[in-house]
Write a protein that holds these residues in place. Structure first.
Motif, short mmCIF file in Angstrom:
data_model
loop_
_atom_site.label_atom_id
_atom_site.label_comp_id
_atom_site.label_asym_id
_atom_site.label_seq_id
_atom_site.Cartn_x
_atom_site.Cartn_y
_atom_site.Cartn_z
N ILE A 1 -3.95 -1.12 -6.99
CA ILE A 1 -2.37 -1.61 -7.33
C ILE A 1 -2.25 -2.61 -7.38
CG2 ILE A 1 -1.13 -2.76 -4.65
CD1 ILE A 1 -3.30 -2.11 -2.63
N GLN B 1 -4.46 2.88 1.24
CA GLN B 1 -3.49 3.48 0.37
C GLN B 1 -4.33 5.15 0.30
OE1 GLN B 1 -1.31 1.72 -2.60
NE2 GLN B 1 -2.80 2.20 -3.93
N GLN B 2 -4.92 5.12 -0.14
CA GLN B 2 -5.89 6.82 0.30
C GLN B 2 -5.06 7.99 0.83
OE1 GLN B 2 -9.39 8.21 -1.91
NE2 GLN B 2 -9.26 6.38 -3.05
N GLY C 1 2.98 8.00 1.61
CA GLY C 1 3.40 7.10 0.52
C GLY C 1 4.94 7.75 -0.75
N THR D 1 -0.27 1.90 -6.29
CA THR D 1 1.35 1.82 -5.82
C THR D 1 1.51 0.69 -7.40
OG1 THR D 1 1.32 1.81 -3.52
CG2 THR D 1 2.31 -0.14 -4.64
N LEU E 1 0.63 -1.07 0.16
CA LEU E 1 -0.19 -0.16 0.02
C LEU E 1 1.52 0.98 -0.40
CD1 LEU E 1 -2.48 -1.05 3.01
CD2 LEU E 1 -3.31 -1.01 0.29
N ALA E 2 1.09 1.92 -1.02
CA ALA E 2 1.68 3.75 -1.35
C ALA E 2 2.73 2.96 -0.77
CB ALA E 2 1.28 4.30 0.21
N HIS F 1 4.08 -0.79 7.38
CA HIS F 1 3.14 0.11 7.65
C HIS F 1 2.67 0.40 9.39
CE1 HIS F 1 2.79 2.67 4.10
NE2 HIS F 1 2.06 1.83 3.84
N TYR G 1 -3.37 7.98 -6.66
CA TYR G 1 -3.18 6.98 -5.35
C TYR G 1 -3.10 5.57 -6.16
CZ TYR G 1 -5.49 10.48 -3.22
OH TYR G 1 -5.93 11.54 -2.02
#
Ligand code: GDD
Ligand code: MG
Length: 324
Positions: free
Chosen positions: A283, A224-225, A233, A266, A28-29, A36, A264
């Protein structure tokens, strides 16, 4: 303090991608969900113990190849023990108190401050809580004076939800809670153990800003946003030679010359987005390929997925090696 991270779930809500990859390794990001979560830990944490199960060997390999700020040890279950069983199985050498973290949540939280609040209240447990509109998919707390948790209902029917404040999956517990979990069998900490602990002093710790559980496709992209918007990110520009505003996180070996991007995105390691292709709010995992003039929107592409030239993929979750 040490931290115990629960990472043994099957990720059923993210199938078919999770047939091949545990959800905590979905990026994510720009980095896996698990990383994370580890980013939330204060830097003086002595050791992180990962209670693994499903696809434990992939998590082991990833953590070995991508060291974190902390010494990390994994304790794998031979059969799924649930959240409480996982705590019991892996928690033997925990500090007193210890951090307990779910591995599929993203949040803004000062865990050191939460641990200080835990100590100040002489609590048995302190649980980060987040207010949501619909608490049904979560564990829900009833709160009394000083935010003491007076009741806890896991995944309630609407009529049984005592509030809209839910267990954010980030907490601090005294080591003695492990004594309340029976050994050698599957136990849900939330359903079986928590209720019996409340009388000993479990407090809520309200999160003021963002939080999400990234365990479903919609929530994954939403998480992710949130991460990108919070600046988690990385630089976030589009890759060299590509068009668009971003944010885009391109992992090592990803290339996208002549492609264009919405917001947004990845791009996992070694992803290729060919010229004229367009990717938005998605993603793309290791080695996925989006061929010329194809479009990918609002989707999760597993490892080595290939989207054929000119094709459009929207709102889909495609498992490893799928061809669209
Ligand atoms: N070791 C181990 N063994 N870990 C497990 C097992 C297991 O058998 N089952 C699940 N886990 C891990 C998952 O990988 C995840 O990190 C965490 O425990 C929670 O499991 P989920 O399956 O994601 O639970 P949930 O999202 O439905 O509910 C939980 O999280 C919510 C917040 O996101 C509960 O803790 C709820 O109370 C909470 O509100
Ligand atoms: Mg979850």
């Amino acid at each position: 303090m040490k931290a115990l991270v629960l990472i043994g779930g099957f990720g059923t809500r993210l199938r078919p991608v999770t047939y091949a990859v545990p959800k905590q390794l979905i990026p994510l990001a720009g980095q896996p969900m698990l990383y994370h979560v580890l980013d939330l830990l204060p830097s003086d944490v002595e050791e992180v113990v990962l209670a693994t199960g499903y696809k434990a060997e992939l998590i082991d390999a990833y953590v070995r190849a991508h060291p974190t700020r902390f010494p990390v040890r994994t304790v794998a279950e031979t059969e799924p023990l649930g959240t409480g069983g996982g705590m019991k199985n892996a928690g033997g050498a925990m500090s007193d108190p210890f951090y307990l973290l779910n591995s599929d949540v993203i949040a803004q939280v000062d865990l050191a401050a939460m641990a200080r609040a835990h100590a100040a209240k002489r609590a048995l447990g302190t649980m980060a809580l987040f207010e949501v509109d619909d608490p049904r998919p979560y564990g829900v707390a009833a709160l009394g004076p000083e935010d003491r948790i007076t009741a806890f209902v896991e995944k309630p029917e609407p009529k049984d939800a005592p509030s809209r404040w839910i267990n954010a999956g980030l907490s601090v517990w005294d080591r003695s809670v492990l004594d309340a979990i029976p050994p050698g069998r599957a136990v849900s900490f939330e359903r079986e153990t928590m209720g019996g602990l409340l009388a000993r002093g479990v407090f809520g710790y309200r999160l003021p800003s963002f939080w999400d559980d990234a365990g479903t496709p919609e929530r994954l992209l939403h998480a992710q946003q949130l991460l990108f918007d919070a600046g988690r990110g990385g630089a976030g520009g589009v890759p060299p030679g590509a068009l668009g505003s971003g944010p885009v996180a391109a992992m090592p070996g990803a290339s996208a010359r002549g492609a264009s991007f919405g917001r947004y995105v990845t791009l996992g390691p070694n992803v290729i987005v060919e010229p004229g292709a367009h990717v938005d709010n998605s993603i793309l995992m290791d080695g996925a390929v989006v061929e010329r003039e194809a479009t990918v929107v609002g989707s999760l592409l597993g490892p080595k997925v290939r989207v054929g030239a000119g094709h459009r993929v929207q709102g889909q979750v495609l498992g490893e090696g799928a061809v669209a």
